[in-house]
Scaffold this active site. Structure first.
Site, PDB file in Angstrom:
ATOM      1  N   GLY A  71       0.778  -1.239   0.000  1.00 53.35           N
ATOM      2  CA  GLY A  71       0.000   0.000   0.000  1.00 53.35           C
ATOM      3  C   GLY A  71       0.804   1.280   0.000  1.00 53.35           C
ATOM      4  O   GLY A  71       0.434   2.261  -0.636  1.00 53.35           O
ATOM      5  N   VAL A 179      20.901 -16.846  12.582  1.00 51.41           N
ATOM      6  CA  VAL A 179      21.448 -16.622  13.932  1.00 51.41           C
ATOM      7  C   VAL A 179      20.644 -17.471  14.908  1.00 51.41           C
ATOM      8  O   VAL A 179      19.407 -17.378  14.954  1.00 51.41           O
ATOM      9  CB  VAL A 179      21.382 -15.130  14.306  1.00 51.41           C
ATOM     10  CG1 VAL A 179      21.846 -14.924  15.741  1.00 51.41           C
ATOM     11  CG2 VAL A 179      22.241 -14.318  13.350  1.00 51.41           C
ATOM     12  N   ASP A 244      12.080 -15.101  15.696  1.00 54.23           N
ATOM     13  CA  ASP A 244      13.291 -15.727  16.259  1.00 54.23           C
ATOM     14  C   ASP A 244      13.885 -14.930  17.417  1.00 54.23           C
ATOM     15  O   ASP A 244      14.554 -15.481  18.292  1.00 54.23           O
ATOM     16  CB  ASP A 244      14.362 -15.892  15.163  1.00 54.23           C
ATOM     17  CG  ASP A 244      13.936 -16.876  14.089  1.00 54.23           C
ATOM     18  OD1 ASP A 244      12.741 -17.244  14.075  1.00 54.23           O
ATOM     19  OD2 ASP A 244      14.780 -17.287  13.280  1.00 54.23           O
ATOM     20  N   HIS A 265      -5.332  -7.819   9.349  1.00 58.50           N
ATOM     21  CA  HIS A 265      -5.651  -6.912   8.234  1.00 58.50           C
ATOM     22  C   HIS A 265      -7.033  -7.287   7.728  1.00 58.50           C
ATOM     23  O   HIS A 265      -7.312  -8.470   7.517  1.00 58.50           O
ATOM     24  CB  HIS A 265      -4.597  -7.070   7.131  1.00 58.50           C
ATOM     25  CG  HIS A 265      -4.669  -5.984   6.103  1.00 58.50           C
ATOM     26  ND1 HIS A 265      -5.716  -5.869   5.214  1.00 58.50           N
ATOM     27  CD2 HIS A 265      -3.827  -4.952   5.824  1.00 58.50           C
ATOM     28  CE1 HIS A 265      -5.505  -4.815   4.442  1.00 58.50           C
ATOM     29  NE2 HIS A 265      -4.379  -4.234   4.791  1.00 58.50           N
ATOM     30  N   ARG A 302      -7.961  -0.509  11.295  1.00 50.98           N
ATOM     31  CA  ARG A 302      -7.940  -1.919  10.930  1.00 50.98           C
ATOM     32  C   ARG A 302      -8.561  -2.831  11.978  1.00 50.98           C
ATOM     33  O   ARG A 302      -9.262  -3.782  11.647  1.00 50.98           O
ATOM     34  CB  ARG A 302      -6.486  -2.363  10.684  1.00 50.98           C
ATOM     35  CG  ARG A 302      -5.925  -1.815   9.404  1.00 50.98           C
ATOM     36  CD  ARG A 302      -4.477  -2.201   9.229  1.00 50.98           C
ATOM     37  NE  ARG A 302      -4.003  -1.718   7.945  1.00 50.98           N
ATOM     38  CZ  ARG A 302      -2.753  -1.851   7.534  1.00 50.98           C
ATOM     39  NH1 ARG A 302      -1.860  -2.449   8.293  1.00 50.98           N
ATOM     40  NH2 ARG A 302      -2.390  -1.399   6.351  1.00 50.98           N
TER      41      ARG A 302
HETATM   42  C1  LIG Z   1       1.653  -8.641   2.609  1.00 53.79           C
HETATM   43  C2  LIG Z   1       2.181  -7.487   3.410  1.00 53.79           C
HETATM   44  C3  LIG Z   1       1.938  -6.184   2.986  1.00 53.79           C
HETATM   45  C4  LIG Z   1       2.411  -5.108   3.741  1.00 53.79           C
HETATM   46  N1  LIG Z   1       2.193  -3.830   3.282  1.00 53.79           N
HETATM   47  C5  LIG Z   1       2.700  -2.787   3.980  1.00 53.79           C
HETATM   48  C6  LIG Z   1       2.565  -1.463   3.479  1.00 53.79           C
HETATM   49  O1  LIG Z   1       2.042  -1.238   2.404  1.00 53.79           O
HETATM   50  N2  LIG Z   1       3.089  -0.457   4.225  1.00 53.79           N
HETATM   51  C7  LIG Z   1       3.716  -0.659   5.429  1.00 53.79           C
HETATM   52  O2  LIG Z   1       4.157   0.295   6.062  1.00 53.79           O
HETATM   53  N3  LIG Z   1       3.872  -1.919   5.910  1.00 53.79           N
HETATM   54  C8  LIG Z   1       3.385  -2.983   5.208  1.00 53.79           C
HETATM   55  N4  LIG Z   1       3.561  -4.251   5.685  1.00 53.79           N
HETATM   56  C9  LIG Z   1       4.346  -4.445   6.910  1.00 53.79           C
HETATM   57  C10 LIG Z   1       5.827  -4.284   6.613  1.00 53.79           C
HETATM   58  O3  LIG Z   1       6.149  -4.759   5.350  1.00 53.79           O
HETATM   59  C11 LIG Z   1       6.714  -5.024   7.623  1.00 53.79           C
HETATM   60  O4  LIG Z   1       6.197  -4.978   8.886  1.00 53.79           O
HETATM   61  C12 LIG Z   1       8.097  -4.393   7.692  1.00 53.79           C
HETATM   62  O5  LIG Z   1       8.585  -4.290   6.422  1.00 53.79           O
HETATM   63  C13 LIG Z   1       9.009  -5.184   8.593  1.00 53.79           C
HETATM   64  O6  LIG Z   1      10.350  -4.905   8.258  1.00 53.79           O
HETATM   65  P1  LIG Z   1      11.503  -5.598   9.083  1.00 53.79           P
HETATM   66  O7  LIG Z   1      12.774  -5.215   8.440  1.00 53.79           O
HETATM   67  O8  LIG Z   1      11.323  -5.317  10.518  1.00 53.79           O
HETATM   68  O9  LIG Z   1      11.218  -7.158   8.917  1.00 53.79           O
HETATM   69  P2  LIG Z   1      11.269  -8.057   7.614  1.00 53.79           P
HETATM   70  O10 LIG Z   1      11.131  -7.262   6.385  1.00 53.79           O
HETATM   71  O11 LIG Z   1      10.294  -9.159   7.822  1.00 53.79           O
HETATM   72  O12 LIG Z   1      12.758  -8.628   7.643  1.00 53.79           O
HETATM   73  C14 LIG Z   1      13.213  -9.476   8.669  1.00 53.79           C
HETATM   74  C15 LIG Z   1      14.228 -10.436   8.059  1.00 53.79           C
HETATM   75  O13 LIG Z   1      14.895 -11.133   9.105  1.00 53.79           O
HETATM   76  C16 LIG Z   1      15.109 -12.474   8.694  1.00 53.79           C
HETATM   77  N5  LIG Z   1      15.342 -13.303   9.875  1.00 53.79           N
HETATM   78  C17 LIG Z   1      14.430 -13.675  10.808  1.00 53.79           C
HETATM   79  N6  LIG Z   1      15.020 -14.422  11.767  1.00 53.79           N
HETATM   80  C18 LIG Z   1      16.334 -14.521  11.432  1.00 53.79           C
HETATM   81  C19 LIG Z   1      17.450 -15.176  12.021  1.00 53.79           C
HETATM   82  N7  LIG Z   1      17.330 -15.905  13.155  1.00 53.79           N
HETATM   83  N8  LIG Z   1      18.661 -15.078  11.413  1.00 53.79           N
HETATM   84  C20 LIG Z   1      18.809 -14.378  10.252  1.00 53.79           C
HETATM   85  N9  LIG Z   1      17.768 -13.768   9.645  1.00 53.79           N
HETATM   86  C21 LIG Z   1      16.549 -13.813  10.230  1.00 53.79           C
HETATM   87  C22 LIG Z   1      13.822 -12.798   7.951  1.00 53.79           C
HETATM   88  O14 LIG Z   1      13.965 -13.918   7.122  1.00 53.79           O
HETATM   89  C23 LIG Z   1      13.570 -11.501   7.185  1.00 53.79           C
HETATM   90  O15 LIG Z   1      14.158 -11.508   5.919  1.00 53.79           O
HETATM   91  C24 LIG Z   1       3.109  -5.330   4.935  1.00 53.79           C
HETATM   92  C25 LIG Z   1       3.360  -6.646   5.368  1.00 53.79           C
HETATM   93  C26 LIG Z   1       2.902  -7.711   4.613  1.00 53.79           C
HETATM   94  C27 LIG Z   1       3.178  -9.097   5.103  1.00 53.79           C
END
Ligand SMILES: Cc1cc2nc3c(=O)[nH]c(=O)nc-3n(C[C@H](O)[C@H](O)[C@H](O)COP(=O)(O)OP(=O)(O)OC[C@H]3O[C@@H](n4cnc5c(N)ncnc54)[C@H](O)[C@@H]3O)c2cc1C
Length: 468
Positions: A71, A179, A244, A265, A302
């Site tokens: 979005g 990790v 994790d 959602h 939501r």
């Molecule tokens: C379908 C969908 C649509 C969305 N749309 C929106 C939107 O339009 N706008 C918005 O603001 N948000 C949106 N969100 C929410 C948003 O995308 C996420 O909450 C946000 O991007 C999270 O970012 P992050 O870097 O914290 O985690 P992530 O992007 O999930 O990255 C975390 C990474 O850590 C890795 N990882 C986990 N455990 C370990 C480990 N033990 N060792 C090594 N690697 C590990 C995972 O594999 C992953 O690649 C959406 C979510 C989804 C699922």
């Protein structure tokens, strides 16, 4: 003979020394756990500050849930928004964020999110991202949701430019390296234990570790454990969103916060668990129940909307939109390509396709169009009424699905993880969906990408400060 024995002893000593050297744990300034939007942003900032960084990702590719974001990403006073005359302000954006969170947000963190949001968009644009289209998601009073032109999905665009930076800056990325433990000695985190793609375990010692491993919305076991009401829910999350960090900090003096606060959602296609972006409603789509009646303000928060949808007859609902909405959002074409969408040339035909009484659907759409013409939704007080719905029509079956974890690690404004007494744990930082508090009881749509970029960057900068 004696000379031979002494000679052999020296050779063994040298060999032993070499082996010990080779087996010494690897050393780096910073380890970042997880290559989603938050982790990559942290890695970039730390690297740009001159630190050595190892970025570990357990899945075969980078992106996590961030790659799926559709979005958009919210910001006030970005270069795109500030000259648009929309009347937005930091106060208004903060008020919308706090209202969505039912005022349970950590206000210091929420304020920081808002203040640094425009800068985050400008930073991404500076890296080559296209975020020039402005729209509105549910719960916002003005257009502040940035996405690529044509309303294309935001996540893949953000991960594309962040991924390019990883290469340009020569950041050491290892995919399929999970990790499995934090190394913790004398009240500080000193490194990580990793399992690589071949199952071999090895240690990396680091001055700082950044947890950016995302939420646990991809693990039904975990989300039902924390919130039993979600039993049987589909999820929109990627398979690696298994929380994790919960295991990684289990032996540290940390109390996780808000873990039961898990966002459903409202619009998830139930057969494939595919999220249907809020932008369809933001651009004018409406929700009807299986009897053909509107039942709510489609732009409500939501949590409220998800609850209302669950209470409709048979728990199933249709999202209805038209050609003008389809043309403004390339995501709509993607849903059509995935065969999630029913199409019809008239209201009668749509009623037939959906198995709804045609007279009821006609009344619903004509009444809604009348509200748009008059500028006021007399039934549900929807604030934003962008378009009248005209043939051809499109419909998608939708139900609420698990989407986002508001809870997680407690952090301060420097992205340092706090212990039970509110004191930073030395060497440990966190950002993104693995952290809790910013979004209160319910995250405002589009605030998670902002959170991940803003606090990812803060984590990388703080780590650099600590190292200095
Ligand atoms: C379908 C969908 C649509 C969305 N749309 C929106 C939107 O339009 N706008 C918005 O603001 N948000 C949106 N969100 C929410 C948003 O995308 C996420 O909450 C946000 O991007 C999270 O970012 P992050 O870097 O914290 O985690 P992530 O992007 O999930 O990255 C975390 C990474 O850590 C890795 N990882 C986990 N455990 C370990 C480990 N033990 N060792 C090594 N690697 C590990 C995972 O594999 C992953 O690649 C959406 C979510 C989804 C699922």
């Amino acid at each position: 003979m004696r000379k031979i024995i002494v000679g052999m002893a020296i050779v063994f000593a040298i060999f032993g020394g070499i082996m010990a050297f080779l087996e010494r744990p690897e050393r780096t300034d910073v380890v970042v756990i997880g290559a989603g939007a938050s982790g990559i942003s942290a890695a970039i900032e730390a690297r740009q500050a001159g630190l050595s960084v190892v970025l570990l990702e357990k899945m075969p590719r980078i992106g996590g849930n961030s790659q799926r974001a559709t979005g958009g990403m919210n910001a006030v006073n970005s270069a795109v928004q500030e000259n648009d005359g929309l009347g937005d302000s930091e106060n208004l954006y903060l008020a919308d964020t706090l209202a969505a969170g039912h005022f349970q947000n950590d206000r210091v963190l929420a304020k920081l999110l808002v203040e640094k949001s425009g800068e985050a968009i400008d930073w991404l644009i500076g890296l080559g991202a296209d975020l020039t289209d402005l729209g509105r998601l549910a719960g916002h009073r003005v257009d502040r949701t940035h996405r690529p032109s044509g309303g294309a999905p935001v996540g893949s665009e953000v991960i594309r430019v962040l991924g390019e930076q990883l290469v340009q800056l020569g950041i050491h990325l290892r995919v399929e390296n999970k990790v499995i433990q934090l190394l913790y000695e004398d009240n500080r985190v000193t490194g990580v234990l990793v399992r690589n793609e071949e199952g071999r375990e090895y240690e990396i010692m680091a001055d700082a570790v950044v947890i950016a491993s995302g939420g646990f919305g991809g693990s039904p076991e975990r989300f039902v454990f924390y919130n039993p009401d979600l039993k049987g829910f589909k999820t929109t999350n990627h398979a690696g969103a298994t929380g994790d960090y919960i295991d990684l900090v289990a032996d540290l003096p940390i109390e996780l916060i808000d873990m039961e606060k898990i966002q459903a959602h409202p619009t998830v296609e139930p057969h494939f668990g595919i999220l249907i972006t809020e932008a369809i409603r933001g651009n004018g789509g409406i929700l009807i129940n299986v009897e053909g009646n509107r039942f709510t303000d489609e732009m409500a928060f939501r949590d409220i909307l998800s609850e209302e949808m669950r209470q409709q007859p048979q728990g199933g609902n249709f999202l209805i939109f038209d050609e003008s909405i389809r043309n403004g959002l390339s995501a709509a074409d993607a849903y059509i390509d995935m065969h999630l969408v029913k199409e019809a040339e008239s209201i009668d035909e749509m009623a037939q396709v959906l198995g709804i009484d045609s007279a009821i659907l006609t009344r619903t759409i004509e009444r809604y169009n009348g509200f748009v013409a008059g500028g006021s939704d007399e039934d549900y007080q929807r604030m934003d009424l962008p378009v009248q719905l005209t043939a051809p029509f499109y419909a998608i079956l939708v139900q609420p699905g698990v989407h986002y974890c508001m809870g997680g690690l407690p952090i301060n404004e420097n992205a340092q993880v706090l212990d039970r007494d509110g004191v930073p744990i030395q060497g440990l930082f966190a950002c993104g969906e693995a952290t809790g508090g910013i979004h209160g009881n319910n995250r405002l749509g589009g605030n998670s990408m902002t959170d991940s970029i803003v606090f990812g960057r803060i984590a990388g900068q703080s780590v650099a400060g600590v190292k200095k």
